[in-house]
Enzyme design. Structure first.
Site, short mmCIF file in Angstrom:
data_model
loop_
_atom_site.label_atom_id
_atom_site.label_comp_id
_atom_site.label_asym_id
_atom_site.label_seq_id
_atom_site.Cartn_x
_atom_site.Cartn_y
_atom_site.Cartn_z
N HIS A 213 0.82 -1.23 0.00
CA HIS A 213 0.00 0.00 0.00
C HIS A 213 0.84 1.27 0.00
CE1 HIS A 213 0.06 1.10 4.41
NE2 HIS A 213 0.17 -0.19 4.62
N ASP B 172 5.72 2.33 6.99
CA ASP B 172 4.46 1.62 6.78
C ASP B 172 3.70 2.41 5.72
OD1 ASP B 172 2.01 0.39 6.88
OD2 ASP B 172 1.52 1.00 8.92
N GLU C 176 -5.27 1.63 2.35
CA GLU C 176 -5.16 0.47 3.23
C GLU C 176 -5.44 0.86 4.67
OE1 GLU C 176 -3.06 -2.51 5.88
OE2 GLU C 176 -2.83 -0.35 5.75
N GLU C 177 -4.91 2.02 5.06
CA GLU C 177 -4.98 2.42 6.47
C GLU C 177 -6.40 2.76 6.93
OE1 GLU C 177 -2.63 1.99 8.45
OE2 GLU C 177 -0.73 2.16 7.42
N HIS D 138 3.40 3.68 12.84
CA HIS D 138 2.48 4.83 12.84
C HIS D 138 3.02 6.02 13.63
CE1 HIS D 138 -1.33 2.47 11.39
NE2 HIS D 138 -0.24 2.20 10.70
N ASP E 257 3.96 -5.82 3.57
CA ASP E 257 3.64 -4.74 4.50
C ASP E 257 4.59 -4.82 5.69
OD1 ASP E 257 2.28 -2.60 5.74
OD2 ASP E 257 0.31 -3.45 5.32
CO CO Z 1 -0.31 0.81 8.92
ZN ZN Z 2 0.79 -1.03 6.46
#
Ligand code: CO
Ligand code: ZN
Length: 330
Positions: free
Chosen positions: A60, A164, A194-195, A303, A217
């Site tokens: 992603h 990420d 995706e998130e 994150h 990922d």
């Molecule tokens: Co993520």
């Molecule tokens: Zn991810």
């Protein structure tokens, strides 16, 4: 690959606003693929090779962000999260809007509850002095990301924002570059949103209609002080996912990946994640079902503005993908 990873992490791309990341990837992979298309949700779908069997690899492009919901009289922006924002990590960070404007994430200070991190108490200071001035510079609906960072740490580790999943994008791009003749058609899907719930992958999986799918990922690690019990460590190799809360990986696929890694002498570890999901979660239930799995890059402080990964783990993932793809899948 390090230079590519740096450029990927510096590109702006919160969920639904992946354009700058997509353009960078398009330029980078163009010489290495046979075709590229962008679908209605912004997924970039690139094909390489001509076997009848389609193997989809998904990474992603989007990152978590903040969206402006309002500004108060004094010019402070009120925001909502786009994806799972870890508020203690965001507090005190610089953020960057698509137009390049910057701000600082701060919190209302109240004597009675210093620990209150609810979104309603957070605001972004862009140095405006009135509501009008603030919204003229950053209209309601504009999105910000945590300001990109880049630092090389010890033992081949790097710290950056948006690893990420730009680390997964880098792994996929590098695989397209290194992959020789292969008995299947490789479909690289650089997905959106995706998130916020694997939304891009849902559409991409339907369109690609693959025989197999692997998501690429990041995953959590259990190797920091007082981390929860999780036998995944940075620098210990690429993680082969068994399950997470979005997917139970196809056992034959997991076994094949493990066997390939073993035979080729590639460092790997096994991943069981009790929460969190990835694009395979959406693709494996598309149409009549797609046997799916995932390769995960161990990542600390996921994150945050300073996520940490090991470059060797990414390269191990590239090595495993090229070995697995070129031998053909049974
Ligand atoms: Co993520
Ligand atoms: Zn991810």
């Amino acid at each position: 690959m390090k230079e590519l990873l740096k450029r990927l992490t510096e590109a702006y791309g919160p969920s639904g606003r992946e354009g700058p990341v997509r353009r960078l990837i398009q330029e980078e992979i163009e010489p290495y693929v046979d075709s590229m298309e962008v679908d209605a949700l912004g997924n970039l779908i690139a094909r390489k090779g001509s076997g009848d069997k389609r193997v989809m690899l998904a990474a992603h492009m989007d990152q978590i962000g903040l969206v402006v919901t309002e500004a108060d009289k004094k010019g402070f922006l009120r925001v909502h999260n786009v994806g799972y924002l870890r508020r203690p990590y965001a507090l005190g960070c610089l953020v960057r809007f698509e137009n390049g404007l910057r701000g600082v994430v701060a919190r209302e200070v109240e004597r009675d509850d210093p620990a209150d991190m609810s979104l309603g108490k957070l605001f972004v200071d862009i140095g405006a002095s009135s509501r009008e001035e603030a919204l003229e510079r950053v209209p309601i609906g504009d999105m910000a990301v945590l300001e990109p960072q880049w630092a090389e740490l010890g033992n081949g580790c790097v710290a950056a924002g948006a690893l990420d999943d730009r680390a997964g994008c880098a792994m996929l791009i590098q695989t397209l570059k290194e992959l020789g003749p292969c008995p299947c058609q490789v479909v690289a899907a650089f997905t959106t949103q995706e998130e916020v719930g694997l939304r891009g992958a849902k559409a991409a999986g339907y369109q690609v209609d693959p025989a197999l799918c692997l998501a690429l990922d990041v995953t959590l690690t259990g190797d920091t002080p007082k981390a929860e019990r999780l036998p995944i460590g940075l620098g210990k190799g690429i993680a082969i996912k068994v399950m997470d809360s979005s997917v139970i990986c196809a056992p034959q696929l997991v076994a094949q990946l493990e066997q390939t890694a073993q035979q080729a002498g590639i460092a790997w570890q096994r991943e069981v994640l009790t929460h969190g999901g990835t694009d395979a979660g959406a693709v494996h239930v598309s149409r009549a079902g797609v046997p799916s799995g995932a390769l995960s890059i161990p990542c600390r402080y996921t994150h945050s503005a300073c996520e940490v990964v090991s470059l060797a783990d990414i390269q191990a993932g590239v090595d495993l993908l090229t070995a697995w793809l070129s031998q053909g899948q049974r």
